[in-house]
Scaffold this motif. Structure first.
Motif, PDB file in Angstrom:
ATOM      1  N   ILE A   2       1.064  -0.808  -0.211  1.00 58.42           N
ATOM      2  CA  ILE A   2       0.031   0.080  -0.248  1.00 58.42           C
ATOM      3  C   ILE A   2       0.867   1.039   0.389  1.00 58.42           C
ATOM      4  O   ILE A   2       1.550   1.429   0.797  1.00 58.42           O
ATOM      5  N   CYS A   3       0.584   1.963  -0.549  1.00 57.35           N
ATOM      6  CA  CYS A   3       1.218   3.533  -0.557  1.00 57.35           C
ATOM      7  C   CYS A   3       0.617   4.408  -0.481  1.00 57.35           C
ATOM      8  O   CYS A   3      -0.105   4.866  -1.297  1.00 57.35           O
ATOM      9  N   LEU A   4       1.194   5.171   1.010  1.00 62.32           N
ATOM     10  CA  LEU A   4       0.443   6.493   0.628  1.00 62.32           C
ATOM     11  C   LEU A   4       0.724   7.739  -0.137  1.00 62.32           C
ATOM     12  O   LEU A   4       2.555   7.906  -0.425  1.00 62.32           O
ATOM     13  N   PHE A  34      -2.090  18.470   7.375  1.00 60.08           N
ATOM     14  CA  PHE A  34      -1.294  19.372   7.740  1.00 60.08           C
ATOM     15  C   PHE A  34      -2.094  19.566   9.519  1.00 60.08           C
ATOM     16  O   PHE A  34      -2.057  19.812  10.175  1.00 60.08           O
ATOM     17  N   PHE A  35      -3.508  19.394   8.548  1.00 61.62           N
ATOM     18  CA  PHE A  35      -4.864  19.598   9.401  1.00 61.62           C
ATOM     19  C   PHE A  35      -4.291  18.749  10.771  1.00 61.62           C
ATOM     20  O   PHE A  35      -4.888  18.949  12.069  1.00 61.62           O
ATOM     21  N   ASN A  36      -4.218  17.456  10.090  1.00 63.66           N
ATOM     22  CA  ASN A  36      -3.766  16.253  11.208  1.00 63.66           C
ATOM     23  C   ASN A  36      -2.666  16.563  12.098  1.00 63.66           C
ATOM     24  O   ASN A  36      -2.779  16.446  13.500  1.00 63.66           O
ATOM     25  N   PHE A  52       1.074  11.643   8.883  1.00 63.69           N
ATOM     26  CA  PHE A  52       0.937  10.207   7.796  1.00 63.69           C
ATOM     27  C   PHE A  52      -0.519   9.182   7.971  1.00 63.69           C
ATOM     28  O   PHE A  52      -0.825   8.150   7.398  1.00 63.69           O
ATOM     29  N   PHE A  53      -0.692  10.304   9.175  1.00 64.02           N
ATOM     30  CA  PHE A  53      -1.968   9.105  10.185  1.00 64.02           C
ATOM     31  C   PHE A  53      -3.142   9.692   8.919  1.00 64.02           C
ATOM     32  O   PHE A  53      -3.824  10.718   9.196  1.00 64.02           O
ATOM     33  N   ASP A  54      -3.704   7.984   9.085  1.00 64.48           N
ATOM     34  CA  ASP A  54      -5.304   8.586   8.200  1.00 64.48           C
ATOM     35  C   ASP A  54      -6.216   7.264   8.169  1.00 64.48           C
ATOM     36  O   ASP A  54      -5.720   5.883   8.538  1.00 64.48           O
ATOM     37  N   ARG A  79       6.669   6.850  10.384  1.00 65.22           N
ATOM     38  CA  ARG A  79       6.012   8.094  10.156  1.00 65.22           C
ATOM     39  C   ARG A  79       4.060   7.088   9.695  1.00 65.22           C
ATOM     40  O   ARG A  79       2.893   7.970   9.743  1.00 65.22           O
ATOM     41  N   VAL A  80       4.715   5.962   9.151  1.00 67.80           N
ATOM     42  CA  VAL A  80       3.169   5.726   8.943  1.00 67.80           C
ATOM     43  C   VAL A  80       2.826   3.933   9.911  1.00 67.80           C
ATOM     44  O   VAL A  80       1.863   4.203   9.785  1.00 67.80           O
TER      45      VAL A  80
END
Length: 222
Positions: A2-4, A34-36, A52-54, A79-80
């Motif tokens: 999976i690529c972000l 940026f909102f994160n 990088f979190f979602d 970061r992921v």
């Protein structure tokens, strides 16, 4: 795999390869990232991890791990890491190096607190160090590329020693395959790294100042 990515329809712009059975691309806009960072600013989560979190990506990965018979899952860099929940599938973290160590060195630079970006990186060092230790503790195993990074982490967390393996980057000089460029009469050095990254820039600068003169004196024809 999976690529972000922050590029819409990225899968239409890249060629498929023969390495992975399946490649999926997850789009996340820079604005959302940026909102994160703002949301997690006062938490224990480092800014790089927050960027990088979602939650949708976290859910997607979780569903893939629960509905497929995977041997292991390997997040690349801390970061992921937050996007990977613990399941029955072993988690092997490819940390590469200690970002906290890079941040800590950065704090000692004369210009460390001269700009907003520099100040943010310097202040995030403490968070990052604790988060790295947390990841190593929570995941099944972690891989680093140098003993220097390992020593930095173990300096405050000796109990994590058995969960870290150092697998250095390098070249196989016993490989007898002759590269296509071997016929070139001039030797070539290629720097493979993101030059805007401060530690990579520092490494390249060190090489130019301290290593390249040695090659020049030896007449290696670069």
């Amino acid at each position: 795999m999976i690529c972000l990515t922050d590029i819409k329809d990225y899968e239409k712009k890249v060629e498929s390869d023969d390495i992975f059975d399946q490649i999926e691309y997850f789009y996340k806009s820079k604005l959302s990232s940026f909102f994160n960072v703002i949301i997690y600013l006062l938490s224990s989560v480092p800014m790089q991890v927050a960027y990088f979190f979602d939650k949708k990506l976290e859910k997607k990965i979780d569903n893939l791990l629960r509905n497929n018979d995977y041997v292991a899952v390997m997040p690349h860099l801390i970061r992921v890491a937050k996007n990977v929940k613990r399941t029955k599938v072993p988690v092997l973290l490819e940390m590469t190096d200690s970002i906290a160590m890079n941040y800590s060195k950065f704090r000692n630079f004369k210009m460390a607190f001269s700009g907003l970006k520099n100040i943010i990186f310097a202040l995030d060092a403490g968070k990052t160090k604790k988060y790295e230790a947390k990841c190593i503790k929570n995941y099944d195993h972690t891989f680093l590329i140098s003993d220097i990074d390992k020593s930095f982490i173990l300096n405050s967390c000796q109990e994590l020693k058995s969960k870290i393996t150092v697998s250095a980057n390098g070249c196989d000089f016993n490989n007898k395959i002759i590269p296509a460029w071997k016929d070139n009469t001039q030797n070539t050095i290629i720097f493979m790294g993101f030059i805007k990254s401060r530690q990579n820039f520092d490494a390249a600068l060190f090489f130019i100042k301290n290593v390249m003169p040695i090659f020049t004196k030896k007449n290696y024809n670069f």
